[in-house]
Scaffold this active site. Structure first.
Site, PDB file in Angstrom:
ATOM      1  N   ASN A 134       0.801  -1.226   0.000  1.00 49.36           N
ATOM      2  CA  ASN A 134       0.000   0.000   0.000  1.00 49.36           C
ATOM      3  C   ASN A 134       0.836   1.280   0.000  1.00 49.36           C
ATOM      4  O   ASN A 134       0.366   2.326  -0.418  1.00 49.36           O
ATOM      5  CB  ASN A 134      -0.999  -0.006   1.156  1.00 49.36           C
ATOM      6  CG  ASN A 134      -0.342  -0.129   2.511  1.00 49.36           C
ATOM      7  OD1 ASN A 134       0.772  -0.621   2.630  1.00 49.36           O
ATOM      8  ND2 ASN A 134      -1.024   0.314   3.546  1.00 49.36           N
ATOM      9  N   ALA A 193      -1.675 -11.534  11.246  1.00 53.94           N
ATOM     10  CA  ALA A 193      -1.553 -12.985  11.047  1.00 53.94           C
ATOM     11  C   ALA A 193      -0.186 -13.351  10.484  1.00 53.94           C
ATOM     12  O   ALA A 193       0.473 -14.285  10.968  1.00 53.94           O
ATOM     13  CB  ALA A 193      -2.663 -13.478  10.119  1.00 53.94           C
ATOM     14  N   THR A 194       0.275 -12.622   9.478  1.00 51.27           N
ATOM     15  CA  THR A 194       1.606 -12.889   8.906  1.00 51.27           C
ATOM     16  C   THR A 194       2.693 -12.548   9.902  1.00 51.27           C
ATOM     17  O   THR A 194       3.699 -13.266  10.011  1.00 51.27           O
ATOM     18  CB  THR A 194       1.796 -12.084   7.612  1.00 51.27           C
ATOM     19  OG1 THR A 194       0.782 -12.449   6.681  1.00 51.27           O
ATOM     20  CG2 THR A 194       3.165 -12.362   7.000  1.00 51.27           C
ATOM     21  N   GLU A 229       5.121  -3.562  12.390  1.00 53.13           N
ATOM     22  CA  GLU A 229       3.961  -2.677  12.336  1.00 53.13           C
ATOM     23  C   GLU A 229       2.867  -3.490  11.671  1.00 53.13           C
ATOM     24  O   GLU A 229       2.911  -3.758  10.472  1.00 53.13           O
ATOM     25  CB  GLU A 229       4.295  -1.403  11.564  1.00 53.13           C
ATOM     26  CG  GLU A 229       3.182  -0.368  11.620  1.00 53.13           C
ATOM     27  CD  GLU A 229       2.362  -0.344  10.341  1.00 53.13           C
ATOM     28  OE1 GLU A 229       1.203  -0.821  10.408  1.00 53.13           O
ATOM     29  OE2 GLU A 229       2.852   0.130   9.318  1.00 53.13           O
ATOM     30  N   CYS A 272      -2.819   1.486   6.843  1.00 51.69           N
ATOM     31  CA  CYS A 272      -2.904   0.803   8.135  1.00 51.69           C
ATOM     32  C   CYS A 272      -3.459   1.701   9.230  1.00 51.69           C
ATOM     33  O   CYS A 272      -3.942   1.209  10.251  1.00 51.69           O
ATOM     34  CB  CYS A 272      -1.526   0.276   8.537  1.00 51.69           C
ATOM     35  SG  CYS A 272      -0.229   1.513   8.440  1.00 51.69           S
ATOM     36  N   GLU A 289       8.987   3.281  14.283  1.00 49.32           N
ATOM     37  CA  GLU A 289       9.680   3.730  13.077  1.00 49.32           C
ATOM     38  C   GLU A 289       9.578   5.246  12.983  1.00 49.32           C
ATOM     39  O   GLU A 289       8.685   5.867  13.561  1.00 49.32           O
ATOM     40  CB  GLU A 289       9.081   3.063  11.838  1.00 49.32           C
ATOM     41  CG  GLU A 289       9.302   1.564  11.827  1.00 49.32           C
ATOM     42  CD  GLU A 289       8.803   0.882  10.569  1.00 49.32           C
ATOM     43  OE1 GLU A 289       9.342  -0.189  10.243  1.00 49.32           O
ATOM     44  OE2 GLU A 289       7.872   1.415   9.912  1.00 49.32           O
TER      45      GLU A 289
END
Length: 527
Positions: free
Chosen positions: A197, A279-280, A298, A332, A505
């Site tokens: 994104n 999930a990842t 993140e 996000c 970050e």
């Protein structure tokens, strides 16, 4: 004959043609049978040097045994074929980064700073071409792509300056014959795994900090958007970044699990930085645990957007528009759960609906009037369709939009009479959907806002200063926008709490994620 000429000409138009002209790579296509927004002649006109399709390892462009297609999400048409790296290429990149680390860490902070600054300058020089790549592979409108490139470059500028501000400490010792020093040193090779994104900014936000600290990196960009990462690699060469310091290994969705596992388990990798789904992130954390690597993540968000009775309605509507519809709702930190107090609810809904009518226009991102591009793929559109259908089945009312269009285009949608147990209130939408829940008390709003396993960003509008302090401190998120819908900036820390990740970050804290603290005790001193 004239008939043959016409048929040949038409087939060339439909299939598209790729050719070089004056150092420019121009992809031309004509789209038929698509919505009126796409019935147009489209060309991707960027510098041939920036349209790279091979992996970038140890300063060289490397072909893999196979390729995978990169598609324009607005049309489904192929933009390019990119090298489909596997574990061999990923291992080569890790080895190259490890070899380069032992040289790069010995560059002075000033030397690293100068090279990062050159990279920043080159990105600014090629901003428009880089933005065209983002629009082509990600789908966002050109105005937003230009904005992303400004944002992307800002991290290299910021960390070029922070490179020279990595300070250790001298600590007062408990004994007279010794000195205590705390040194900061780079952690080593960092695996950088980024989303689609923000295909440029998510790389520079991580890589800028890593390189400033003295680390080297292997970047695995999202399979949907590898072209932006490879263009950054080309500019890193022009900036003089040494071979092996910055490596890029693009790969297809099919090869991503194996490549990701290698980048998270190889013993030469010391650090993992990932932006993506929760999930990842959990899978990568399990991989990293085997060798106890440094990790910053993140992860997913599900941001609440609260409008209290004390709010300025016009400002709240403007904030909702920018917070929700940037990149068609695919960020996000986008607001997902809209909570509006009963006393202001009707006025807010009326003005928001009018703003959506007046300000939002669907279309291909390359069109200057477009404000809403496509979702990244049909799976994203199907997810949003399911959320809308679930809400309507349970009593929600469609105020605006609600329909899926051709391909992955979705109408910007406004729902009223939403309940907290609906699917759109339980999972992140990642699309142009505003579900509005009416509430009565501040305590009720906070309870709904905090009833989520994730906590990345949150927003609220109020003109009551006491309420502002109460709510800001009680919201369980890593970032809060108070009377502001657009909060991301290089100078501020970016990150979440709960299952939205770990680490920060940007800001002065971003570089710390790539540094180790070493305690040095110098004893046996005669004083």
């Amino acid at each position: 004959s004239l008939r043959c000429f016409f048929l040949t000409y038409l087939s060339v138009l439909i299939m598209g043609s790729l050719y070089l002209s004056r150092g420019r790579c121009i992809l031309r296509q004509v789209f038929f049978g698509l919505p009126s927004m796409l019935q147009r002649h489209y060309s991707l006109d960027v510098s041939a040097q920036l349209l790279r399709t091979q992996a970038f390892i140890e300063g060289r462009w490397v072909s893999a045994a196979s390729t995978f297609p990169v598609l324009d999400p607005a049309t489904g048409e192929e933009i390019a074929k990119v090298s489909d790296c596997g574990t061999k290429e990923a291992q080569d990149a890790v080895n190259a980064a490890y070899k380069a680390f032992h040289l790069w860490k010995n560059h002075t902070a000033k030397e690293r700073s100068i090279l990062l600054r050159k990279w920043f300058d080159l990105i600014n020089q090629h901003k428009e071409d880089l933005a065209k790549l983002i629009t082509a592979e990600c789908g966002k409108p050109m105005k937003e792509s230009i904005g992303e490139m400004t944002y992307s470059a800002s991290f290299l500028e910021w960390f070029s300056e922070e490179a020279r501000r990595v300070y250790g400490d001298i600590v007062a010792p408990p004994a007279k014959d010794r000195k205590i020093l705390l040194l900061k040193q780079p952690v080593g090779v960092a695996s950088i795994i980024t989303p689609w994104n923000f295909p440029s900014a998510m790389i520079t936000r991580k890589v800028g900090a890593a390189l400033a600290a003295g680390c080297t990196v292997v970047v695995k960009p999202a399979e949907d958007t590898p072209l932006s990462a490879l263009a950054l690699a080309e500019l890193s060469v022009q900036a003089g970044i040494p071979p092996g310091v910055f490596n890029v290994v693009p790969c297809s969705r099919e090869k991503t699990p194996a490549v990701g596992e290698l980048l998270c388990t190889d013993p030469l990798v010391a650090k993992i930085s990932f932006t993506g789904s929760t999930a990842t992130g959990k899978i990568l954390l399990r991989h990293a645990a085997g060798t106890v690597k440094r990790v910053s993540m993140e992860l997913g968000g599900h941001a609440p957007f609260i409008v209290f009775d004390s709010a300025d309605v016009d400002k709240a509507v403007a904030g909702a528009m920018v917070s929700k519809f940037r990149n068609s709702g695919q960020t996000c930190v986008c607001s997902n759960r809209f909570l509006v107090q009963s006393g202001i609810h009707d006025a807010f809904m009326e003005k928001l609906a009018k703003a959506m009518d007046a300000e939002l226009k669907l279309g291909h991102g390359s069109e200057p009037t477009t404000t809403q591009g496509p979702l990244i793929n049909t799976r994203a559109a199907e997810k949003l369709e399911n959320q809308i259908a679930d809400a309507v089945a349970q009593g929600a009312v469609i105020v605006r939009g609600g329909k899926r269009l051709e391909g992955s285009f979705m109408q910007p949608t406004l729902l009223s009479s939403v309940k907290t147990d609906m699917l759109c209130m339980q999972e992140e939408s990642f699309g142009p959907l505003i579900p509005v829940v009416k509430f009565n008390t501040e305590q009720e709003a906070l309870a709904i806002a905090n009833a989520s396993p994730v906590g990345l960003a949150g927003y609220f509008y109020s003109r009551d200063i006491s309420q502002i302090w109460r709510v800001a401190e009680q919201m369980e998120v890593g970032m809060v926008g108070v009377n502001e819908g657009l909060i991301s900036t290089t100078e501020a820390s970016f990150g979440g709490i709960k299952q939205s990740g770990m680490g920060r970050e940007g800001s002065k804290y971003g570089i710390d994620e790539y540094l180790e603290i070493k305690y040095m005790c110098l004893g046996g001193l005669s004083l």
